[in-house]
Design a protein around this motif. Structure first.
Motif, PDB file in Angstrom:
ATOM      1  N   ILE A  13       0.657  -1.285  -0.376  1.00 12.88           N
ATOM      2  CA  ILE A  13       0.274  -0.117   0.232  1.00 12.88           C
ATOM      3  C   ILE A  13       0.978   1.352  -0.250  1.00 12.88           C
ATOM      4  O   ILE A  13       0.647   2.257  -0.597  1.00 12.88           O
ATOM      5  N   LEU A  14       1.307   1.093   0.887  1.00  9.62           N
ATOM      6  CA  LEU A  14       3.272   2.392   0.456  1.00  9.62           C
ATOM      7  C   LEU A  14       4.115   3.123   0.022  1.00  9.62           C
ATOM      8  O   LEU A  14       3.422   4.237  -0.882  1.00  9.62           O
ATOM      9  N   LEU A  15       4.151   1.270  -1.164  1.00  8.14           N
ATOM     10  CA  LEU A  15       4.377   1.996  -2.248  1.00  8.14           C
ATOM     11  C   LEU A  15       3.857   2.136  -3.380  1.00  8.14           C
ATOM     12  O   LEU A  15       3.738   2.885  -4.532  1.00  8.14           O
ATOM     13  N   LEU A  16       2.053   1.447  -3.131  1.00 11.77           N
ATOM     14  CA  LEU A  16       0.961   2.102  -4.406  1.00 11.77           C
ATOM     15  C   LEU A  16       1.007   3.887  -4.012  1.00 11.77           C
ATOM     16  O   LEU A  16       1.048   4.515  -5.018  1.00 11.77           O
ATOM     17  N   PHE A  22       3.145  10.529  -5.893  1.00 10.80           N
ATOM     18  CA  PHE A  22       4.454  11.454  -6.038  1.00 10.80           C
ATOM     19  C   PHE A  22       5.250  11.500  -7.263  1.00 10.80           C
ATOM     20  O   PHE A  22       5.994  12.223  -8.515  1.00 10.80           O
ATOM     21  N   PHE A  23       4.713  10.036  -7.752  1.00 13.59           N
ATOM     22  CA  PHE A  23       5.430   9.782  -9.729  1.00 13.59           C
ATOM     23  C   PHE A  23       4.173   9.844 -11.200  1.00 13.59           C
ATOM     24  O   PHE A  23       4.589  10.533 -11.800  1.00 13.59           O
ATOM     25  N   ALA A  28       5.293   4.504 -13.082  1.00 17.38           N
ATOM     26  CA  ALA A  28       5.755   4.414 -12.162  1.00 17.38           C
ATOM     27  C   ALA A  28       4.562   3.105 -10.855  1.00 17.38           C
ATOM     28  O   ALA A  28       5.141   2.569  -9.983  1.00 17.38           O
ATOM     29  N   ILE A  29       3.346   2.603 -11.150  1.00 17.72           N
ATOM     30  CA  ILE A  29       2.638   2.161 -10.649  1.00 17.72           C
ATOM     31  C   ILE A  29       2.616   1.318 -10.703  1.00 17.72           C
ATOM     32  O   ILE A  29       3.370   0.026  -9.424  1.00 17.72           O
ATOM     33  N   ALA A  30       3.460   0.233 -12.132  1.00 13.45           N
ATOM     34  CA  ALA A  30       3.396  -0.897 -12.587  1.00 13.45           C
ATOM     35  C   ALA A  30       4.858  -1.319 -11.324  1.00 13.45           C
ATOM     36  O   ALA A  30       4.877  -2.324 -11.066  1.00 13.45           O
ATOM     37  N   ALA A  31       5.746  -0.409 -11.178  1.00 18.57           N
ATOM     38  CA  ALA A  31       7.313  -0.818 -11.127  1.00 18.57           C
ATOM     39  C   ALA A  31       7.021  -0.895  -9.848  1.00 18.57           C
ATOM     40  O   ALA A  31       7.766  -1.802  -8.515  1.00 18.57           O
ATOM     41  N   GLY A  32       6.678   0.104  -9.136  1.00 21.16           N
ATOM     42  CA  GLY A  32       6.035  -0.044  -7.508  1.00 21.16           C
ATOM     43  C   GLY A  32       5.340  -1.581  -6.788  1.00 21.16           C
ATOM     44  O   GLY A  32       5.992  -2.150  -5.971  1.00 21.16           O
ATOM     45  N   THR A  33       4.896  -2.077  -8.191  1.00 17.32           N
ATOM     46  CA  THR A  33       3.799  -3.308  -8.079  1.00 17.32           C
ATOM     47  C   THR A  33       4.759  -4.163  -8.123  1.00 17.32           C
ATOM     48  O   THR A  33       4.950  -5.248  -7.329  1.00 17.32           O
ATOM     49  N   ALA A  34       5.945  -3.732  -9.003  1.00 14.93           N
ATOM     50  CA  ALA A  34       6.977  -5.423  -8.812  1.00 14.93           C
ATOM     51  C   ALA A  34       8.125  -5.334  -7.773  1.00 14.93           C
ATOM     52  O   ALA A  34       8.138  -6.301  -7.363  1.00 14.93           O
ATOM     53  N   ILE A  39       9.270  -7.308  -2.737  1.00 16.13           N
ATOM     54  CA  ILE A  39       9.502  -7.216  -1.617  1.00 16.13           C
ATOM     55  C   ILE A  39       9.170  -8.796  -0.530  1.00 16.13           C
ATOM     56  O   ILE A  39       9.584  -9.152   0.106  1.00 16.13           O
ATOM     57  N   SER A  40       7.641  -8.723  -1.220  1.00 14.88           N
ATOM     58  CA  SER A  40       7.280  -9.846  -0.538  1.00 14.88           C
ATOM     59  C   SER A  40       7.486 -10.930  -0.973  1.00 14.88           C
ATOM     60  O   SER A  40       7.568 -12.001   0.702  1.00 14.88           O
ATOM     61  N   LEU A  41       8.290 -11.545  -1.897  1.00 14.22           N
ATOM     62  CA  LEU A  41       9.038 -12.875  -2.177  1.00 14.22           C
ATOM     63  C   LEU A  41      10.343 -12.457  -1.179  1.00 14.22           C
ATOM     64  O   LEU A  41      10.101 -13.857  -0.418  1.00 14.22           O
ATOM     65  N   ILE A  42      10.421 -11.769  -0.271  1.00 16.06           N
ATOM     66  CA  ILE A  42      12.040 -11.599   0.225  1.00 16.06           C
ATOM     67  C   ILE A  42      11.139 -11.995   1.563  1.00 16.06           C
ATOM     68  O   ILE A  42      11.969 -12.686   2.371  1.00 16.06           O
TER      69      ILE A  42
END
Length: 129
Positions: A13-16, A22-23, A28-34, A39-42
């Motif tokens: 949610i923060l990245l979204l 901001f962008f 940017a939204i696609a990059a944030g989702t990726a 991060i979730s995988l890690i």
């Protein structure tokens, strides 16, 4: 595991929010989702090892082929954007080519996840007939 799920959702949610406000671009939204997915995988790696006895090496072996196929599919979709097509046709051609590549390579390599999906849909079709 509940805490892990909450952490992943908060980060997503923060990245979204950051990508949107901001962008303010779809890229940017696609990059944030990726980034959120990575991060979730890690975050999932340690609990998987502890709870499921699923080692880092096993996780890497399971995820690496799908990752490489996804990169190939993404490259194909990228190159279709270079074709002189209108937006609708570009999405149609790029999506079809990328999906066809991913599905055919997954089928040829007999990936476990792809085989699982094939079995699921074949059972479902038999039930519905």
């Amino acid at each position: 595991m509940f805490i892990v799920g909450i952490c992943k959702k908060i980060i997503g949610i923060l990245l979204l929010i950051i990508a949107t406000f901001f962008f303010n671009t779809p890229m940017a939204i696609a990059a944030g989702t990726a980034l959120s997915s990575t991060i979730s995988l890690i975050i999932n790696i340690a609990p998987n090892k502890k709870l499921l006895k699923y080692t880092y090496t096993e996780q890497f072996k399971d995820l690496f082929p799908s990752f490489i196929i996804s990169l190939g599919s993404g490259a194909i979709v990228f190159f279709t954007t270079l074709l002189p097509l209108n937006d609708f046709l570009m999405i149609l051609v790029g999506g079809t080519c990328g999906m066809s590549f991913y599905l055919s390579v997954s089928y040829k390599l007999k990936l476990d996840s792809f085989q699982y999906i094939l079995k699921y849909f074949s059972k479902r079709r038999v039930i519905n007939e």
